[in-house]
Motif scaffolding. Structure first.
Motif, PDB file in Angstrom:
ATOM      1  N   ASN A   1       1.138   7.352  -6.020  1.00 51.79           N
ATOM      2  CA  ASN A   1      -0.328   8.248  -6.138  1.00 51.79           C
ATOM      3  C   ASN A   1      -0.855   7.453  -7.309  1.00 51.79           C
ATOM      4  O   ASN A   1      -1.939   8.456  -7.428  1.00 51.79           O
TER       5      ASN A   1
ATOM      6  N   ALA B   1      -0.837   8.248   3.351  1.00 48.94           N
ATOM      7  CA  ALA B   1      -1.918   8.186   2.923  1.00 48.94           C
ATOM      8  C   ALA B   1      -2.640   9.788   2.461  1.00 48.94           C
ATOM      9  O   ALA B   1      -3.741  10.104   2.471  1.00 48.94           O
TER      10      ALA B   1
ATOM     11  N   ASN C   1      -4.391   5.012  -6.760  1.00 48.81           N
ATOM     12  CA  ASN C   1      -5.885   4.487  -5.138  1.00 48.81           C
ATOM     13  C   ASN C   1      -5.409   3.381  -5.490  1.00 48.81           C
ATOM     14  O   ASN C   1      -5.183   1.959  -6.033  1.00 48.81           O
TER      15      ASN C   1
ATOM     16  N   ASP D   1     -11.346   4.574   5.054  1.00 47.75           N
ATOM     17  CA  ASP D   1     -10.805   5.049   4.879  1.00 47.75           C
ATOM     18  C   ASP D   1      -8.666   5.091   5.708  1.00 47.75           C
ATOM     19  O   ASP D   1      -9.606   4.322   7.255  1.00 47.75           O
TER      20      ASP D   1
ATOM     21  N   ALA E   1       1.064  -1.109   0.434  1.00 49.75           N
ATOM     22  CA  ALA E   1      -0.314  -0.024  -0.604  1.00 49.75           C
ATOM     23  C   ALA E   1       0.816   0.892  -0.029  1.00 49.75           C
ATOM     24  O   ALA E   1       0.337   2.311  -0.937  1.00 49.75           O
ATOM     25  N   TYR E   2       1.613   1.253   0.572  1.00 52.96           N
ATOM     26  CA  TYR E   2       3.010   2.097   1.075  1.00 52.96           C
ATOM     27  C   TYR E   2       3.466   2.625  -0.311  1.00 52.96           C
ATOM     28  O   TYR E   2       3.573   3.993  -0.681  1.00 52.96           O
TER      29      TYR E   2
ATOM     30  N   LEU F   1       0.436   3.753  -3.126  1.00 48.65           N
ATOM     31  CA  LEU F   1       0.430   5.577  -2.673  1.00 48.65           C
ATOM     32  C   LEU F   1       0.866   6.247  -2.985  1.00 48.65           C
ATOM     33  O   LEU F   1       1.089   7.189  -3.449  1.00 48.65           O
ATOM     34  N   LYS F   2       2.914   6.251  -2.858  1.00 45.20           N
ATOM     35  CA  LYS F   2       3.165   6.865  -2.794  1.00 45.20           C
ATOM     36  C   LYS F   2       3.936   7.396  -3.838  1.00 45.20           C
ATOM     37  O   LYS F   2       3.833   8.388  -4.666  1.00 45.20           O
TER      38      LYS F   2
ATOM     39  N   GLN G   1      -6.625   8.039  -3.399  1.00 46.02           N
ATOM     40  CA  GLN G   1      -7.706   7.028  -2.719  1.00 46.02           C
ATOM     41  C   GLN G   1      -6.848   5.586  -2.409  1.00 46.02           C
ATOM     42  O   GLN G   1      -6.749   5.108  -2.750  1.00 46.02           O
ATOM     43  N   TYR G   2      -7.488   5.991  -0.304  1.00 48.33           N
ATOM     44  CA  TYR G   2      -6.962   4.324   0.086  1.00 48.33           C
ATOM     45  C   TYR G   2      -7.737   3.423   1.194  1.00 48.33           C
ATOM     46  O   TYR G   2      -8.928   4.284   2.005  1.00 48.33           O
TER      47      TYR G   2
ATOM     48  N   SER H   1      -0.455  11.404  -0.575  1.00 51.84           N
ATOM     49  CA  SER H   1      -1.345  10.792  -1.158  1.00 51.84           C
ATOM     50  C   SER H   1      -2.135  11.633  -1.647  1.00 51.84           C
ATOM     51  O   SER H   1      -3.199  12.483  -1.408  1.00 51.84           O
TER      52      SER H   1
END
Length: 327
Positions: free
Chosen positions: A85, A108, A87, A301, A78-79, A82-83, A114-115, A111
């Motif tokens: 950009n 989050a 979703n 989120d 996820a990191y 998200l880094k 969306q997470y 970014s």
């Protein structure tokens, strides 16, 4: 939108069916087991590239990444996205350590993407009805019971199951986290926890708990949960609560009873501005894509999903003593 699936295990079919109903295109499948990914590609007749290295799917133009991997990989992956950009929709849990949770919460916020986390029981019609019903009412107490069956064969089915450093825990982090999320959603975020956790049925077979009794206390109310996956068979999770008015309410996945009367709930009620249809996963995924398209905030989120993960991790820290759950 164009989507990527990372992790082609059993839950991937649920995600793929829901994605296809949004008319989005799945352009990448990723799994360390290429044969598993190929079977999914053929099963759904997908025009998707297959990858073993999740970072290489950036070769494709991706709008949404679904993280369906073993627990210990959720935060790392996820990191990364998200880094960039991109979703991210992740299966639970958000992470298996407090440091992982903080890291995801921080990225989050930065970014542009969306997470979201799949805590899909909020989308059950019974859950939504109760959430709205409780808005102007005070709860005296609530208790949940989770009884599932997970035997030695289940834990032997994959390399990460039952391993503390890979799964993060047992029944609390895997099965009970959905009900914990409902408890805090209905009754407020807890401030402290005390827990008694044990492994009764699979000693010397797994490193994690099969049973737990946990008490949470917050500003608004207190609530407790008993969870086990050592039952002989799966039973429906139940939340039992009493209001200050004296009303007694029992909630299960598809039934709601108020003072011994079954509440009839229409199947097509609105949830988060969208019509309710199908199961929780299907509707959550539809809602996530809808929010991305409309540039609206997805409710579950990092800030929201972190609560149930912290409840689990602080329960593990408790060891029978009261622990304050840090913000």
């Amino acid at each position: 939108m164009k989507s990527a699936i990372i992790g082609c295990g059993g839950i991937s079919r649920t995600h793929i069916n829901a994605i296809l109903k949004t008319k989005s295109e799945i352009v990448a499948l990723c799994d360390i087991d290429v044969i598993k990914a190929q079977k999914i590609k053929e099963e759904f007749n997908l025009n998707a590239e297959i990858y073993q290295d999740y970072q290489k799917i950036l070769e494709k133009d991706i709008d949404v990444v679904h993280i369906l991997t073993p627990h210990y990989l959720h935060a790392e992956m996820a990191y990364f996205f998200l880094k960039k950009n991109i979703n991210v929709l992740s299966e639970k849990p958000m992470g298996i350590t407090l440091n992982q949770l903080k890291k995801i919460e921080k990225i989050a916020k930065k970014s542009q993407a969306q997470y979201g986390v799949c805590l899909q029981n909020r989308y059950n019609p019974t859950s939504l009805w109760l959430y709205n019903y409780l808005k102007d009412k005070k709860v005296t107490y609530a208790h949940a019971d989770i009884c599932w069956h997970r035997d030695e064969k289940y834990y032997a089915s994959d390399y990460w199951r039952g391993k503390k450093k890979l799964e993060g825990g047992g029944v609390l982090i895997n099965q009970a986290i959905h009900t914990l999320d409902l408890l805090q959603w209905f009754f407020g975020r807890p401030k402290s926890v005390v827990a008694d956790i044990n492994n009764f049925s699979l000693k010397d077979k797994i490193e994690v708990e099969d049973s737990a009794m946990v008490l949470f206390k917050g500003e608004k109310s207190s609530y407790s949960i008993f969870a086990t996956n050592s039952a002989k068979t799966d039973l429906s999770p139940i939340i039992n609560l009493k209001l200050e008015t004296g009303e007694n309410i029992i909630l299960s996945k598809d039934r709601l009873i108020v003072d011994n009367k079954i509440i009839e709930i229409e199947d097509d009620i609105n949830i988060y501005g969208k019509r309710c249809y199908g199961n929780g996963h299907e509707h959550l995924i539809s809602d996530f894509y809808y929010k991305i398209e409309k540039k609206n905030k997805f409710e579950i989120d990092a800030e929201e999903a972190i609560v149930s993960s912290k409840m689990v991790l602080y329960a593990y820290k408790s060891r029978g003593k009261i622990k304050i759950i840090e913000e």
